[in-house]
Motif scaffolding. Structure first.
Motif, PDB file in Angstrom:
ATOM      1  N   ASP A   1       0.824  -1.207   0.000  1.00 51.63           N
ATOM      2  CA  ASP A   1       0.000   0.000   0.000  1.00 51.63           C
ATOM      3  C   ASP A   1       0.857   1.255   0.000  1.00 51.63           C
ATOM      4  O   ASP A   1       0.531   2.243  -0.650  1.00 51.63           O
ATOM      5  N   ILE A   2       1.965   1.206   0.716  1.00 49.18           N
ATOM      6  CA  ILE A   2       2.852   2.369   0.777  1.00 49.18           C
ATOM      7  C   ILE A   2       3.495   2.609  -0.589  1.00 49.18           C
ATOM      8  O   ILE A   2       3.575   3.739  -1.051  1.00 49.18           O
ATOM      9  N   ARG A   3       3.921   1.551  -1.246  1.00 51.22           N
ATOM     10  CA  ARG A   3       4.542   1.694  -2.568  1.00 51.22           C
ATOM     11  C   ARG A   3       3.539   2.259  -3.568  1.00 51.22           C
ATOM     12  O   ARG A   3       3.881   3.119  -4.375  1.00 51.22           O
ATOM     13  N   ASP A   4       2.320   1.768  -3.534  1.00 51.98           N
ATOM     14  CA  ASP A   4       1.295   2.285  -4.442  1.00 51.98           C
ATOM     15  C   ASP A   4       1.010   3.762  -4.152  1.00 51.98           C
ATOM     16  O   ASP A   4       0.869   4.561  -5.076  1.00 51.98           O
ATOM     17  N   ASP A   5       0.938   4.093  -2.878  1.00 51.48           N
ATOM     18  CA  ASP A   5       0.706   5.491  -2.506  1.00 51.48           C
ATOM     19  C   ASP A   5       1.859   6.381  -2.967  1.00 51.48           C
ATOM     20  O   ASP A   5       1.651   7.473  -3.493  1.00 51.48           O
ATOM     21  N   LEU A   6       3.072   5.876  -2.775  1.00 59.87           N
ATOM     22  CA  LEU A   6       4.249   6.648  -3.205  1.00 59.87           C
ATOM     23  C   LEU A   6       4.283   6.783  -4.733  1.00 59.87           C
ATOM     24  O   LEU A   6       4.625   7.850  -5.254  1.00 59.87           O
ATOM     25  N   GLN A   7       3.927   5.702  -5.412  1.00 61.22           N
ATOM     26  CA  GLN A   7       3.896   5.761  -6.879  1.00 61.22           C
ATOM     27  C   GLN A   7       2.837   6.747  -7.347  1.00 61.22           C
ATOM     28  O   GLN A   7       3.067   7.532  -8.262  1.00 61.22           O
ATOM     29  N   ASP A   8       1.669   6.733  -6.708  1.00 60.72           N
ATOM     30  CA  ASP A   8       0.612   7.698  -7.054  1.00 60.72           C
ATOM     31  C   ASP A   8       1.080   9.128  -6.798  1.00 60.72           C
ATOM     32  O   ASP A   8       0.840  10.033  -7.608  1.00 60.72           O
ATOM     33  N   ARG A   9       1.749   9.297  -5.688  1.00 55.79           N
ATOM     34  CA  ARG A   9       2.262  10.647  -5.353  1.00 55.79           C
ATOM     35  C   ARG A   9       3.309  11.091  -6.370  1.00 55.79           C
ATOM     36  O   ARG A   9       3.321  12.236  -6.811  1.00 55.79           O
ATOM     37  N   ALA A  10       4.198  10.196  -6.789  1.00 58.94           N
ATOM     38  CA  ALA A  10       5.223  10.517  -7.784  1.00 58.94           C
ATOM     39  C   ALA A  10       4.565  10.853  -9.124  1.00 58.94           C
ATOM     40  O   ALA A  10       4.963  11.810  -9.808  1.00 58.94           O
ATOM     41  N   ASP A  11       3.566  10.075  -9.515  1.00 56.48           N
ATOM     42  CA  ASP A  11       2.851  10.364 -10.767  1.00 56.48           C
ATOM     43  C   ASP A  11       2.165  11.726 -10.698  1.00 56.48           C
ATOM     44  O   ASP A  11       2.172  12.486 -11.678  1.00 56.48           O
ATOM     45  N   GLN A  12       1.560  11.996  -9.576  1.00 58.28           N
ATOM     46  CA  GLN A  12       0.889  13.292  -9.394  1.00 58.28           C
ATOM     47  C   GLN A  12       1.900  14.433  -9.489  1.00 58.28           C
ATOM     48  O   GLN A  12       1.642  15.459 -10.144  1.00 58.28           O
ATOM     49  N   LEU A  13       3.056  14.283  -8.888  1.00 58.71           N
ATOM     50  CA  LEU A  13       4.103  15.310  -8.949  1.00 58.71           C
ATOM     51  C   LEU A  13       4.608  15.488 -10.386  1.00 58.71           C
ATOM     52  O   LEU A  13       4.860  16.611 -10.827  1.00 58.71           O
ATOM     53  N   ARG A  14       4.750  14.369 -11.125  1.00 59.42           N
ATOM     54  CA  ARG A  14       5.166  14.467 -12.530  1.00 59.42           C
ATOM     55  C   ARG A  14       4.149  15.273 -13.339  1.00 59.42           C
ATOM     56  O   ARG A  14       4.524  16.109 -14.162  1.00 59.42           O
ATOM     57  N   ARG A  15       2.866  14.994 -13.111  1.00 57.53           N
ATOM     58  CA  ARG A  15       1.821  15.736 -13.820  1.00 57.53           C
ATOM     59  C   ARG A  15       1.869  17.224 -13.456  1.00 57.53           C
ATOM     60  O   ARG A  15       1.720  18.094 -14.318  1.00 57.53           O
ATOM     61  N   GLN A  16       2.085  17.515 -12.189  1.00 54.66           N
ATOM     62  CA  GLN A  16       2.167  18.910 -11.754  1.00 54.66           C
ATOM     63  C   GLN A  16       3.378  19.604 -12.362  1.00 54.66           C
ATOM     64  O   GLN A  16       3.299  20.753 -12.814  1.00 54.66           O
ATOM     65  N   ILE A  17       4.495  18.893 -12.394  1.00 57.57           N
ATOM     66  CA  ILE A  17       5.718  19.460 -12.997  1.00 57.57           C
ATOM     67  C   ILE A  17       5.493  19.710 -14.487  1.00 57.57           C
ATOM     68  O   ILE A  17       5.860  20.757 -15.026  1.00 57.57           O
ATOM     69  N   LYS A  18       4.868  18.727 -15.169  1.00 59.49           N
ATOM     70  CA  LYS A  18       4.603  18.882 -16.599  1.00 59.49           C
ATOM     71  C   LYS A  18       3.666  20.058 -16.837  1.00 59.49           C
ATOM     72  O   LYS A  18       3.891  20.881 -17.739  1.00 59.49           O
ATOM     73  N   ALA A  19       2.612  20.192 -16.016  1.00 63.84           N
ATOM     74  CA  ALA A  19       1.668  21.310 -16.156  1.00 63.84           C
ATOM     75  C   ALA A  19       2.369  22.638 -15.897  1.00 63.84           C
ATOM     76  O   ALA A  19       2.147  23.625 -16.615  1.00 63.84           O
ATOM     77  N   ALA A  20       3.238  22.668 -14.893  1.00 64.83           N
ATOM     78  CA  ALA A  20       3.981  23.893 -14.594  1.00 64.83           C
ATOM     79  C   ALA A  20       4.920  24.239 -15.746  1.00 64.83           C
ATOM     80  O   ALA A  20       5.077  25.413 -16.109  1.00 64.83           O
ATOM     81  N   HIS A  21       5.535  23.202 -16.342  1.00 70.02           N
ATOM     82  CA  HIS A  21       6.446  23.432 -17.469  1.00 70.02           C
ATOM     83  C   HIS A  21       5.667  23.981 -18.672  1.00 70.02           C
ATOM     84  O   HIS A  21       6.128  24.928 -19.339  1.00 70.02           O
ATOM     85  N   VAL A  22       4.502  23.423 -18.958  1.00 71.54           N
ATOM     86  CA  VAL A  22       3.668  23.910 -20.060  1.00 71.54           C
ATOM     87  C   VAL A  22       3.256  25.354 -19.799  1.00 71.54           C
ATOM     88  O   VAL A  22       3.326  26.209 -20.692  1.00 71.54           O
ATOM     89  N   GLN A  23       2.848  25.641 -18.571  1.00 69.98           N
ATOM     90  CA  GLN A  23       2.444  27.003 -18.219  1.00 69.98           C
ATOM     91  C   GLN A  23       3.634  27.956 -18.361  1.00 69.98           C
ATOM     92  O   GLN A  23       3.485  29.074 -18.865  1.00 69.98           O
ATOM     93  N   PHE A  24       4.819  27.506 -17.932  1.00 64.85           N
ATOM     94  CA  PHE A  24       6.019  28.329 -18.072  1.00 64.85           C
ATOM     95  C   PHE A  24       6.303  28.615 -19.544  1.00 64.85           C
ATOM     96  O   PHE A  24       6.587  29.761 -19.921  1.00 64.85           O
ATOM     97  N   GLU A  25       6.238  27.600 -20.384  1.00 66.58           N
ATOM     98  CA  GLU A  25       6.504  27.787 -21.817  1.00 66.58           C
ATOM     99  C   GLU A  25       5.501  28.756 -22.440  1.00 66.58           C
ATOM    100  O   GLU A  25       5.878  29.620 -23.238  1.00 66.58           O
ATOM    101  N   GLU A  26       4.226  28.631 -22.080  1.00 66.17           N
ATOM    102  CA  GLU A  26       3.207  29.534 -22.612  1.00 66.17           C
ATOM    103  C   GLU A  26       3.454  30.965 -22.140  1.00 66.17           C
ATOM    104  O   GLU A  26       3.348  31.913 -22.926  1.00 66.17           O
ATOM    105  N   SER A  27       3.789  31.124 -20.863  1.00 69.55           N
ATOM    106  CA  SER A  27       4.078  32.457 -20.323  1.00 69.55           C
ATOM    107  C   SER A  27       5.305  33.054 -21.000  1.00 69.55           C
ATOM    108  O   SER A  27       5.326  34.236 -21.346  1.00 69.55           O
ATOM    109  N   PHE A  28       6.330  32.228 -21.178  1.00 66.59           N
ATOM    110  CA  PHE A  28       7.554  32.697 -21.820  1.00 66.59           C
ATOM    111  C   PHE A  28       7.270  33.150 -23.252  1.00 66.59           C
ATOM    112  O   PHE A  28       7.745  34.198 -23.688  1.00 66.59           O
TER     113      PHE A  28
END
Length: 101
Positions: free
Chosen positions: A3-30
């Motif tokens: 359960d901990i590994r799945d939770d950590l994997q979900d958290r890592a995936d969520q962070l990747r999505r947030q990083i990707k969204a932030a990167h897209v937003q940065f590129e659009e702003s730039f």
């Protein structure tokens, strides 16, 4: 433990999505900032060109005024010499002595 590994994997995936969204937003702003800056630079270049043309016209005008002032001064001097010569000639014709005599 699983359960901990799945939770950590979900958290890592969520962070990747947030990083990707932030990167897209940065590129659009730039991109938006780059376009705005390009527009401002174009406007400033147009204004700079206008100022350069104005400086050229003012410089030309000052040069013309200086040339005209010298021409007027020269014409005035010629007129004064001519007037003096005419008066002297007129006095001689009437029989009056000239100041040099």
């Amino acid at each position: 433990m699983r359960d901990i590994r799945d939770d950590l994997q979900d958290r890592a995936d969520q962070l990747r999505r947030q990083i990707k969204a932030a990167h897209v937003q940065f590129e659009e702003s730039f991109e938006q900032i780059t376009k705005e800056q390009g527009g401002r630079l174009k406007d400033l270049q147009v204004e700079l060109d206008a100022v350069k043309r104005l400086i050229a016209v003012v410089t030309w005008h000052q040069n013309v005024r200086a040339v005209m002032a010298r021409a007027v001064a020269a014409a005035t001097a010629v007129a004064q010499v001519t007037e003096a010569a005419c008066r002297s000639s007129h006095r001689q014709a009437e029989g009056h002595p000239t100041p040099a005599e």
